[in-house]
Scaffold this active site. Structure first.
Site, PDB file in Angstrom:
ATOM      1  N   SER A 156       0.848  -1.182   0.000  1.00  0.00           N
ATOM      2  CA  SER A 156       0.000   0.000   0.000  1.00  0.00           C
ATOM      3  C   SER A 156       0.887   1.237   0.000  1.00  0.00           C
ATOM      4  O   SER A 156       2.070   1.178   0.351  1.00  0.00           O
ATOM      5  CB  SER A 156      -0.880  -0.009   1.257  1.00  0.00           C
ATOM      6  OG  SER A 156      -1.456   1.253   1.506  1.00  0.00           O
ATOM      7  N   TYR A 181       0.071  -0.272  10.759  1.00  0.00           N
ATOM      8  CA  TYR A 181      -0.317  -0.614   9.388  1.00  0.00           C
ATOM      9  C   TYR A 181       0.849  -0.329   8.437  1.00  0.00           C
ATOM     10  O   TYR A 181       1.170  -1.160   7.571  1.00  0.00           O
ATOM     11  CB  TYR A 181      -1.544   0.185   8.981  1.00  0.00           C
ATOM     12  CG  TYR A 181      -2.001  -0.070   7.563  1.00  0.00           C
ATOM     13  CD1 TYR A 181      -2.505  -1.307   7.187  1.00  0.00           C
ATOM     14  CD2 TYR A 181      -1.926   0.937   6.597  1.00  0.00           C
ATOM     15  CE1 TYR A 181      -2.923  -1.549   5.888  1.00  0.00           C
ATOM     16  CE2 TYR A 181      -2.338   0.710   5.293  1.00  0.00           C
ATOM     17  CZ  TYR A 181      -2.833  -0.533   4.943  1.00  0.00           C
ATOM     18  OH  TYR A 181      -3.241  -0.766   3.654  1.00  0.00           O
TER      19      TYR A 181
END
Length: 315
Positions: A156, A181
């Protein structure tokens, strides 16, 4: 590694769909594994691969729900897998090994994002455990079936939020869900770098990627008020124009898995169906950050992950 991070002129773009990048590609006779392949961009990846002729195995923590979502997509099958549970990973791999079918395409699309602080029984932070360690153990255990395969790790743009936090990978000194994350997405990218180095001599090539900004169930842990503040949705819950549809969001990982335009390449980071340029700026903007493609960091992460999981096919 950064010298490989050069666009190749793929002919595709941010609005290309998973179906677009497979146009004219016949995957009949191939087997794909798509983790998370029953939701969001994973579901669209499964659909595109299956429509191109691949047999797609979809590991799922909730097999009944996965079967419902895959109803009507030919050539798919569901098997149980919980990436947070290494016993479940081992059991899934043992079933695949007993089945014996070669895996030609493997897309590690499952993941969680910005969840509340949660620990596995081993004390691992859950985002790192699910997004990285579960996939690390899975690929290593399935290696005997990966014959000249493509292994795709869905990272990501969140990788820019954090490099590997070697002084506190488990966030024992204070939890930040965004940094956690980010670390897991950096780990996804570094995994592809080292896997490609280790496995390329056997014809296995690995890629990592940023799929783009898409509204999917991945965002379920982020309150709507925060999504509005970050510009992900407007007051009516609609995303901005630059967000992709799920079909567009699935394109880069589908392209990575099956496009002949990537033959001879590996260990690179992709975005918008193209090899990403290197961007040293840690702020917003396109490109991969250097810490996510650093070969020394990739080797260190591999050794650390093997120590934690007890699995290393290249030992």
């Amino acid at each position: 590694m950064s010298h490989k991070q050069q666009p190749i002129g793929s002919g595709y773009h941010a609005r290309s769909t998973a179906a677009d990048v497979l146009d004219g590609i016949d995957l009949a006779g191939t087997t794909a594994v798509v983790t998370g392949g029953y939701s969001g961009i994973g579901l669209e990846t499964t659909r595109a691969l299956a429509n191109a002729g691949a047999r797609v195995v979809v590991p799922a923590r909730r097999p009944d729900l996965a079967s419902q979502h895959l109803d009507g997509i030919p050539g798919t099958e569901v098997d149980e897998l919980d990436l947070a549970d290494l016993d479940s990973v081992r059991a899934f791999a043992e079933r695949r090994l007993a089945d014996g079918r070669t895996i030609d395409l493997m897309v590690n699309s499952a993941g969680i994002m910005a969840c509340p602080e949660t620990r596995t029984p081993q004390g691992w932070e859950l985002q790192f455990a699910v997004n990285h360690l579960g996939h690390f153990a899975l690929v290593n255990r399935l290696l005997p079936l990966l014959r000249e395969a493509r292994v795709v790790s869905v990272s990501s743009s969140g990788h820019r939020l954090s490099p590997m936090r070697w002084n506190d990978t488990r966030f024992e000194r204070g939890y930040d869900r965004s940094e956690a994350y980010g670390q897991s997405k950096t780990a996804n990218a570094l995994f592809a770098v080292e896997l490609d180095r280790l496995a390329a001599p056997a014809g296995i090539r690995a890629f990592a990627l940023h799929p783009g900004a898409i509204l999917t169930p991945l965002m379920r842990h982020v309150p709507e008020s925060e999504q509005r503040d970050m510009g992900w949705i407007d007051e009516h819950g609609n995303p901005p124009e630059h967000f992709k549809t799920a079909e567009q969001g699935a394109a880069t990982q589908t392209w990575a898995a099956a496009s002949p335009k990537l033959d001879g390449l590996g260990g690179v980071f992709l975005e918008d169906c193209e090899v990403a340029a290197v961007n040293p700026d840690l702020g917003p903007g396109p490109g991969v950050r250097p810490h996510a493609i650093d070969p020394d960091e990739a080797r260190r992460l591999w050794a650390y992950s093997a120590e934690l999981t007890g699995v290393n096919a290249f030992a």
